[in-house]
Write a protein that holds these residues in place. Structure first.
Motif, PDB file in Angstrom:
ATOM      1  N   ASP A 156       0.830  -1.214   0.000  1.00 34.72           N
ATOM      2  CA  ASP A 156       0.000   0.000   0.000  1.00 34.72           C
ATOM      3  C   ASP A 156       0.860   1.258   0.000  1.00 34.72           C
ATOM      4  N   LYS A 157       1.912   1.253   0.805  1.00 34.18           N
ATOM      5  CA  LYS A 157       2.788   2.434   0.897  1.00 34.18           C
ATOM      6  C   LYS A 157       3.486   2.690  -0.438  1.00 34.18           C
ATOM      7  N   PHE A 158       3.993   1.621  -1.057  1.00 28.59           N
ATOM      8  CA  PHE A 158       4.644   1.790  -2.354  1.00 28.59           C
ATOM      9  C   PHE A 158       3.652   2.349  -3.371  1.00 28.59           C
ATOM     10  N   GLU A 159       2.461   1.776  -3.423  1.00 31.80           N
ATOM     11  CA  GLU A 159       1.460   2.226  -4.395  1.00 31.80           C
ATOM     12  C   GLU A 159       1.095   3.696  -4.180  1.00 31.80           C
ATOM     13  N   GLN A 160       0.984   4.097  -2.939  1.00 33.76           N
ATOM     14  CA  GLN A 160       0.672   5.495  -2.636  1.00 33.76           C
ATOM     15  C   GLN A 160       1.811   6.415  -3.089  1.00 33.76           C
ATOM     16  N   GLU A 161       3.053   6.010  -2.799  1.00 34.78           N
ATOM     17  CA  GLU A 161       4.208   6.844  -3.137  1.00 34.78           C
ATOM     18  C   GLU A 161       4.446   6.919  -4.649  1.00 34.78           C
ATOM     19  N   VAL A 162       4.317   5.795  -5.341  1.00 35.26           N
ATOM     20  CA  VAL A 162       4.639   5.776  -6.769  1.00 35.26           C
ATOM     21  C   VAL A 162       3.626   6.589  -7.581  1.00 35.26           C
ATOM     22  N   THR A 163       2.400   6.669  -7.109  1.00 39.50           N
ATOM     23  CA  THR A 163       1.394   7.448  -7.837  1.00 39.50           C
ATOM     24  C   THR A 163       1.660   8.955  -7.744  1.00 39.50           C
ATOM     25  N   CYS A 164       2.540   9.362  -6.864  1.00 40.15           N
ATOM     26  CA  CYS A 164       2.899  10.785  -6.734  1.00 40.15           C
ATOM     27  C   CYS A 164       4.051  11.185  -7.653  1.00 40.15           C
ATOM     28  N   LEU A 165       4.668  10.220  -8.302  1.00 37.03           N
ATOM     29  CA  LEU A 165       5.791  10.514  -9.197  1.00 37.03           C
ATOM     30  C   LEU A 165       5.246  10.880 -10.570  1.00 37.03           C
ATOM     31  N   LYS A 166       5.421  12.134 -10.987  1.00 37.26           N
ATOM     32  CA  LYS A 166       4.801  12.626 -12.223  1.00 37.26           C
ATOM     33  C   LYS A 166       5.299  11.908 -13.475  1.00 37.26           C
ATOM     34  N   GLU A 167       6.479  11.319 -13.416  1.00 34.32           N
ATOM     35  CA  GLU A 167       7.030  10.619 -14.574  1.00 34.32           C
ATOM     36  C   GLU A 167       6.328   9.281 -14.826  1.00 34.32           C
ATOM     37  N   VAL A 168       5.709   8.736 -13.797  1.00 36.12           N
ATOM     38  CA  VAL A 168       5.022   7.440 -13.916  1.00 36.12           C
ATOM     39  C   VAL A 168       3.619   7.680 -14.464  1.00 36.12           C
ATOM     40  N   VAL A 169       3.370   7.151 -15.673  1.00 32.76           N
ATOM     41  CA  VAL A 169       2.060   7.341 -16.301  1.00 32.76           C
ATOM     42  C   VAL A 169       1.179   6.106 -16.175  1.00 32.76           C
ATOM     43  N   ALA A 170       1.762   4.983 -15.752  1.00 33.38           N
ATOM     44  CA  ALA A 170       0.985   3.771 -15.497  1.00 33.38           C
ATOM     45  C   ALA A 170       1.752   2.910 -14.513  1.00 33.38           C
TER      46      ALA A 170
ATOM     47  N   ASP B 295      19.056  11.251 -19.506  1.00 36.86           N
ATOM     48  CA  ASP B 295      19.500  11.969 -18.305  1.00 36.86           C
ATOM     49  C   ASP B 295      18.347  12.134 -17.312  1.00 36.86           C
ATOM     50  N   GLU B 296      17.191  12.491 -17.831  1.00 35.33           N
ATOM     51  CA  GLU B 296      16.033  12.659 -16.947  1.00 35.33           C
ATOM     52  C   GLU B 296      15.595  11.313 -16.359  1.00 35.33           C
ATOM     53  N   TYR B 297      15.737  10.243 -17.138  1.00 37.16           N
ATOM     54  CA  TYR B 297      15.394   8.917 -16.610  1.00 37.16           C
ATOM     55  C   TYR B 297      16.365   8.526 -15.492  1.00 37.16           C
ATOM     56  N   HIS B 298      17.636   8.823 -15.697  1.00 34.27           N
ATOM     57  CA  HIS B 298      18.630   8.542 -14.656  1.00 34.27           C
ATOM     58  C   HIS B 298      18.275   9.287 -13.366  1.00 34.27           C
ATOM     59  N   GLU B 299      17.907  10.563 -13.493  1.00 34.49           N
ATOM     60  CA  GLU B 299      17.496  11.353 -12.322  1.00 34.49           C
ATOM     61  C   GLU B 299      16.278  10.713 -11.646  1.00 34.49           C
ATOM     62  N   PHE B 300      15.333  10.259 -12.455  1.00 32.34           N
ATOM     63  CA  PHE B 300      14.143   9.616 -11.909  1.00 32.34           C
ATOM     64  C   PHE B 300      14.511   8.366 -11.104  1.00 32.34           C
ATOM     65  N   ILE B 301      15.332   7.507 -11.685  1.00 33.75           N
ATOM     66  CA  ILE B 301      15.720   6.258 -11.014  1.00 33.75           C
ATOM     67  C   ILE B 301      16.558   6.556  -9.770  1.00 33.75           C
ATOM     68  N   ALA B 302      17.583   7.378  -9.925  1.00 31.04           N
ATOM     69  CA  ALA B 302      18.546   7.602  -8.844  1.00 31.04           C
ATOM     70  C   ALA B 302      17.982   8.400  -7.681  1.00 31.04           C
ATOM     71  N   TYR B 303      17.140   9.392  -7.976  1.00 26.28           N
ATOM     72  CA  TYR B 303      16.725  10.300  -6.916  1.00 26.28           C
ATOM     73  C   TYR B 303      15.251  10.219  -6.526  1.00 26.28           C
ATOM     74  N   LYS B 304      14.454   9.575  -7.331  1.00 26.90           N
ATOM     75  CA  LYS B 304      13.037   9.460  -6.985  1.00 26.90           C
ATOM     76  C   LYS B 304      12.666   8.022  -6.653  1.00 26.90           C
ATOM     77  N   LEU B 305      12.801   7.123  -7.635  1.00 26.96           N
ATOM     78  CA  LEU B 305      12.410   5.734  -7.391  1.00 26.96           C
ATOM     79  C   LEU B 305      13.266   5.100  -6.292  1.00 26.96           C
ATOM     80  N   ALA B 306      14.563   5.286  -6.370  1.00 23.91           N
ATOM     81  CA  ALA B 306      15.468   4.680  -5.383  1.00 23.91           C
ATOM     82  C   ALA B 306      15.261   5.240  -3.980  1.00 23.91           C
ATOM     83  N   SER B 307      14.665   6.418  -3.879  1.00 19.14           N
ATOM     84  CA  SER B 307      14.445   7.004  -2.561  1.00 19.14           C
ATOM     85  C   SER B 307      13.196   6.447  -1.862  1.00 19.14           C
ATOM     86  N   LEU B 308      12.370   5.691  -2.596  1.00 20.83           N
ATOM     87  CA  LEU B 308      11.191   5.093  -1.972  1.00 20.83           C
ATOM     88  C   LEU B 308      11.619   3.943  -1.071  1.00 20.83           C
ATOM     89  N   ASP B 309      10.962   3.832   0.061  1.00 21.86           N
ATOM     90  CA  ASP B 309      11.242   2.713   0.963  1.00 21.86           C
ATOM     91  C   ASP B 309      10.871   1.394   0.296  1.00 21.86           C
TER      92      ASP B 309
END
Length: 154
Positions: free
Chosen positions: A83-97, A117-131
């Protein structure tokens, strides 16, 4: 198909092709007057067959030309972690599905960004920061061959 007749299915097909069609235009194609077409569309909306109307945008024109599919495996799989992952991932604007899937991975994300470059930023600083992220694996779209938002109705 849940009490849908041929006319209902045809209305749904027409709206999937062009949601801006008026009831008059749909009626002309079905040889019906405005009122029955309007009533059928309202019933299809009320019963949940039509969820919403949207505009499909051109990703290249809006600087979203890189599409990646990212498989995500979580460390923990109890309901609170999911549930926590689903809540957090839906807040990431780059994720469309986002799909909860069966198999080796837990989730499949469709990510749209401007470039690598933007994908790298997404993975390194957004997705990887999720618990609870255990592992992520990406696949990149080289060329879109076909994409449809229309559901097959027959």
């Amino acid at each position: 198909m849940n009490n849908l007749d041929a006319t209902d299915l045809r209305i749904l097909e027409l709206l999937q092709e062009n949601a801006q069609l008026t009831t008059k235009e749909i009626g002309a194609k079905l040889q019906l007057s405005n009122t029955p077409v309007h009533e059928r569309i309202k019933r299809l909306e009320r019963e949940g067959f039509i969820r919403k109307y949207v505009a499909l945008l051109n990703p290249q024109k809006l600087n979203r030309s890189l599409t990646a599919y990212c498989n995500v495996q979580l460390k923990e799989h109890s309901r609170p972690y999911l549930d926590k992952f689903e809540q957090e991932v839906t807040c990431l604007k780059e994720v469309v599905a986002c799909y909860y899937i069966a198999g080796t991975f837990d989730y499949l994300l469709k990510v749209m960004v401007a470039n690598m470059d933007e994908y790298h930023e997404f993975i390194a600083y957004k997705l990887a920061s999720l618990d609870n992220i255990g592992h992520a694996q990406s696949a990149f779209v080289m060329k879109e061959i076909m994409e449809s938002t229309a559901l097959p109705l027959k």
